[in-house]
Design a protein around this motif. Structure first.
Motif, PDB file in Angstrom:
ATOM      1  N   GLU A  54       0.838  -1.198   0.000  1.00 23.59           N
ATOM      2  CA  GLU A  54       0.000   0.000   0.000  1.00 23.59           C
ATOM      3  C   GLU A  54       0.877   1.253   0.000  1.00 23.59           C
ATOM      4  OE1 GLU A  54      -4.163   1.531   1.355  1.00 23.59           O
ATOM      5  OE2 GLU A  54      -3.367  -0.130   2.540  1.00 23.59           O
ATOM      6  N   LEU A  55       1.923   1.217   0.827  1.00 25.67           N
ATOM      7  CA  LEU A  55       2.824   2.365   0.861  1.00 25.67           C
ATOM      8  C   LEU A  55       3.609   2.475  -0.445  1.00 25.67           C
ATOM      9  CD1 LEU A  55       3.821   4.756   2.433  1.00 25.67           C
ATOM     10  CD2 LEU A  55       5.439   3.287   3.639  1.00 25.67           C
ATOM     11  N   ALA A  56       4.030   1.311  -0.976  1.00 30.19           N
ATOM     12  CA  ALA A  56       4.760   1.329  -2.249  1.00 30.19           C
ATOM     13  C   ALA A  56       3.912   1.991  -3.333  1.00 30.19           C
ATOM     14  CB  ALA A  56       5.137  -0.090  -2.661  1.00 30.19           C
ATOM     15  N   ASN A  57       2.631   1.669  -3.362  1.00 35.07           N
ATOM     16  CA  ASN A  57       1.742   2.279  -4.354  1.00 35.07           C
ATOM     17  C   ASN A  57       1.694   3.802  -4.188  1.00 35.07           C
ATOM     18  OD1 ASN A  57      -0.294   2.099  -6.469  1.00 35.07           O
ATOM     19  ND2 ASN A  57      -1.740   2.696  -4.868  1.00 35.07           N
ATOM     20  N   ASP A  58       1.591   4.263  -2.948  1.00 33.06           N
ATOM     21  CA  ASP A  58       1.574   5.716  -2.706  1.00 33.06           C
ATOM     22  C   ASP A  58       2.890   6.377  -3.112  1.00 33.06           C
ATOM     23  OD1 ASP A  58      -0.965   5.533  -1.745  1.00 33.06           O
ATOM     24  OD2 ASP A  58      -0.427   5.669   0.373  1.00 33.06           O
ATOM     25  N   MET A  59       3.992   5.625  -3.045  1.00 29.63           N
ATOM     26  CA  MET A  59       5.289   6.189  -3.426  1.00 29.63           C
ATOM     27  C   MET A  59       5.345   6.488  -4.920  1.00 29.63           C
ATOM     28  SD  MET A  59       7.153   5.728  -0.545  1.00 29.63           S
ATOM     29  CE  MET A  59       8.795   5.757  -1.208  1.00 29.63           C
ATOM     30  N   PHE A  60       4.711   5.630  -5.725  1.00 29.59           N
ATOM     31  CA  PHE A  60       4.697   5.855  -7.170  1.00 29.59           C
ATOM     32  C   PHE A  60       3.629   6.872  -7.566  1.00 29.59           C
ATOM     33  CE2 PHE A  60       6.633   1.596  -6.890  1.00 29.59           C
ATOM     34  CZ  PHE A  60       7.775   1.836  -7.633  1.00 29.59           C
ATOM     35  N   VAL A  61       2.461   6.698  -6.984  1.00 26.83           N
ATOM     36  CA  VAL A  61       1.308   7.500  -7.383  1.00 26.83           C
ATOM     37  C   VAL A  61       1.390   8.927  -6.808  1.00 26.83           C
ATOM     38  CG1 VAL A  61      -1.173   7.693  -6.928  1.00 26.83           C
ATOM     39  CG2 VAL A  61      -0.217   5.535  -7.738  1.00 26.83           C
ATOM     40  N   GLY A  62       1.915   9.027  -5.568  1.00 29.76           N
ATOM     41  CA  GLY A  62       1.935  10.307  -4.871  1.00 29.76           C
ATOM     42  C   GLY A  62       2.560  11.454  -5.652  1.00 29.76           C
ATOM     43  N   PRO A  63       3.806  11.294  -6.134  1.00 26.72           N
ATOM     44  CA  PRO A  63       4.437  12.421  -6.829  1.00 26.72           C
ATOM     45  C   PRO A  63       3.649  12.852  -8.076  1.00 26.72           C
ATOM     46  CG  PRO A  63       6.070  10.749  -6.267  1.00 26.72           C
ATOM     47  CD  PRO A  63       4.721  10.159  -5.944  1.00 26.72           C
ATOM     48  N   MET A  64       3.091  11.885  -8.806  1.00 25.81           N
ATOM     49  CA  MET A  64       2.327  12.248 -10.011  1.00 25.81           C
ATOM     50  C   MET A  64       1.018  12.946  -9.636  1.00 25.81           C
ATOM     51  SD  MET A  64       2.550  12.179 -13.331  1.00 25.81           S
ATOM     52  CE  MET A  64       3.439  10.861 -14.177  1.00 25.81           C
ATOM     53  N   LEU A  65       0.355  12.443  -8.591  1.00 20.44           N
ATOM     54  CA  LEU A  65      -0.905  13.056  -8.161  1.00 20.44           C
ATOM     55  C   LEU A  65      -0.678  14.474  -7.635  1.00 20.44           C
ATOM     56  CD1 LEU A  65      -3.174  10.561  -6.213  1.00 20.44           C
ATOM     57  CD2 LEU A  65      -3.673  11.785  -8.318  1.00 20.44           C
ATOM     58  N   VAL A  66       0.380  14.649  -6.844  1.00 12.73           N
ATOM     59  CA  VAL A  66       0.672  15.973  -6.303  1.00 12.73           C
ATOM     60  C   VAL A  66       0.832  16.964  -7.445  1.00 12.73           C
ATOM     61  CG1 VAL A  66       2.499  17.316  -5.200  1.00 12.73           C
ATOM     62  CG2 VAL A  66       1.639  15.262  -4.116  1.00 12.73           C
ATOM     63  N   ARG A  67       1.557  16.532  -8.482  1.00 11.03           N
ATOM     64  CA  ARG A  67       1.776  17.439  -9.605  1.00 11.03           C
ATOM     65  C   ARG A  67       0.514  17.693 -10.405  1.00 11.03           C
ATOM     66  NH1 ARG A  67       7.517  17.969 -12.135  1.00 11.03           N
ATOM     67  NH2 ARG A  67       8.462  18.400 -10.130  1.00 11.03           N
ATOM     68  N   SER A  68      -0.237  16.610 -10.690  1.00 10.49           N
ATOM     69  CA  SER A  68      -1.346  16.798 -11.635  1.00 10.49           C
ATOM     70  C   SER A  68      -2.567  17.406 -10.964  1.00 10.49           C
ATOM     71  CB  SER A  68      -1.682  15.485 -12.344  1.00 10.49           C
ATOM     72  OG  SER A  68      -1.995  14.486 -11.421  1.00 10.49           O
ATOM     73  N   VAL A  69      -2.763  17.113  -9.678  1.00 10.19           N
ATOM     74  CA  VAL A  69      -3.994  17.574  -9.033  1.00 10.19           C
ATOM     75  C   VAL A  69      -3.759  18.791  -8.137  1.00 10.19           C
ATOM     76  CG1 VAL A  69      -5.863  16.906  -7.470  1.00 10.19           C
ATOM     77  CG2 VAL A  69      -4.957  15.258  -9.092  1.00 10.19           C
ATOM     78  N   MET A  70      -2.702  18.731  -7.301  1.00  6.26           N
ATOM     79  CA  MET A  70      -2.568  19.774  -6.291  1.00  6.26           C
ATOM     80  C   MET A  70      -1.731  20.966  -6.736  1.00  6.26           C
ATOM     81  SD  MET A  70      -2.119  17.218  -3.074  1.00  6.26           S
ATOM     82  CE  MET A  70      -2.921  18.126  -1.770  1.00  6.26           C
ATOM     83  N   ARG A  71      -0.902  20.799  -7.749  1.00  5.48           N
ATOM     84  CA  ARG A  71      -0.076  21.922  -8.173  1.00  5.48           C
ATOM     85  C   ARG A  71      -0.223  22.146  -9.664  1.00  5.48           C
ATOM     86  NH1 ARG A  71       5.388  20.239  -6.413  1.00  5.48           N
ATOM     87  NH2 ARG A  71       5.998  22.145  -7.425  1.00  5.48           N
ATOM     88  N   PRO A  72      -1.391  22.681 -10.058  1.00  2.78           N
ATOM     89  CA  PRO A  72      -1.697  22.820 -11.493  1.00  2.78           C
ATOM     90  C   PRO A  72      -0.732  23.745 -12.238  1.00  2.78           C
ATOM     91  CG  PRO A  72      -3.346  23.950 -10.145  1.00  2.78           C
ATOM     92  CD  PRO A  72      -2.478  23.177  -9.195  1.00  2.78           C
ATOM     93  N   GLU A  73       0.101  24.497 -11.497  1.00  2.00           N
ATOM     94  CA  GLU A  73       1.025  25.417 -12.172  1.00  2.00           C
ATOM     95  C   GLU A  73       2.300  24.710 -12.633  1.00  2.00           C
ATOM     96  OE1 GLU A  73       0.518  25.197  -8.994  1.00  2.00           O
ATOM     97  OE2 GLU A  73       2.443  25.334  -7.935  1.00  2.00           O
TER      98      GLU A  73
END
Lengths: 187, 187
Positions: free
Chosen positions: A141-160
């Protein structure tokens, strides 16, 4: 027929009709069909709406199955594509925002789209752990968040921030190999 | 005096007054001070509101400065603490949600809180790259997202998932060492 109904909903959204005012009745009128026709295919507004979003999103990825790295790159590349589409399509962007403030629609989207994607990712990670491509002690579960997290942060939380080509590969390689300097193996 | 004003705003929020209806006039009345007193300290409602949030949040972390790992663990542990507070405090949770739908308040919070935290994280990463604790070819912006992403995904986007003690250490070690099996160095 199904196509016409999905396009009818998209047309209403493009005209700025808010999700809350999108009734089955109104969709039926726009698509030129009877309400019964819609109810034969969808159990309610939420399910119909989720299919509208899926039709606007890029398709789910095909996993090559050649290695952990290749499968993870395919999964993250599809997240990057979704991020790009949601940035370029004002309607889709708006629809995501409205969806998140409607618990019933969000639950339907979560069940139909997000859960299957997570299952897919967990299959990839579990197989890799069995193959020895992933450390045996890693919590999946944590491994999945390690891969998905950086992409999600960029695409969803930091639209700039950019979502450049090659970002999926970069993230996957960084997570797999780590950020510590490579130690010389010629010792 | 400042304390009384901040507590006055908190009291109004606890009573369920929405952010949009929180005027300086109303805050002044609740705190028993004049509007001029508030304006001497804060340039507007947004700045006052950001200070209310900061008073409710855990303090910013003290970085030990002993190693890249120790500093990153301190940074991520403070994110975990904020996540826990925001989950346990219904008011703070609600306030974050309202803040994100108010662009002016969000911009003020971003400038006062998020930007300084990012600057701090970049300092840590830059120093580590100079020290040789971090690979020289790593893009620091992406490296930051690699550490922050998994914690943010858990604390903000998946409120149903635990934020257990030790999570900061786990994430930092996984990102630094990578998820590949350790190769035998006795070759």
């Amino acid at each position: 027929m199904e196509r016409a109904i999905l396009e009818g909903v998209m047309k209403l959204l493009e005209e700025g009709v808010p999700l809350a005012e999108l009734s089955i009745e109104r969709v039926a009128r726009t698509a030129g069909v009877g309400k019964a026709t819609i109810y034969r295919r969808w159990s309610g507004k939420e399910e119909l709406f989720v299919d509208v979003i899926r039709a606007a999103e890029p398709p789910d990825p095909e996993l090559p199955g050649t290695s952990l790295r290749d499968d993870l790159v395919a999964l993250l590349e599809s997240m990057r594509q979704r991020g790009l589409v949601s940035r370029s399509s004002l309607i889709l962007h708006d629809v995501y925002a409205q969806m998140k403030s409607s618990p019933k629609v969000w639950a339907a989207y979560h069940a139909a789209v997000i859960v299957p994607r997570r299952v897919l990712a967990f299959d990839v990670l579990r197989r890799a752990q069995q193959n020895g491509e992933l450390r045996p002690d890693v919590d999946l579960e944590l491994a999945n968040d390690m891969f998905v997290g950086p992409m999600l942060v960029r695409s969803v939380m930091r639209p700039e921030v950019d979502l450049p080509e090659g970002l999926a590969e970069q993230i996957v390689d960084m997570v797999l190999e780590g950020l510590r300097p490579v130690r010389s193996t010629a010792s």
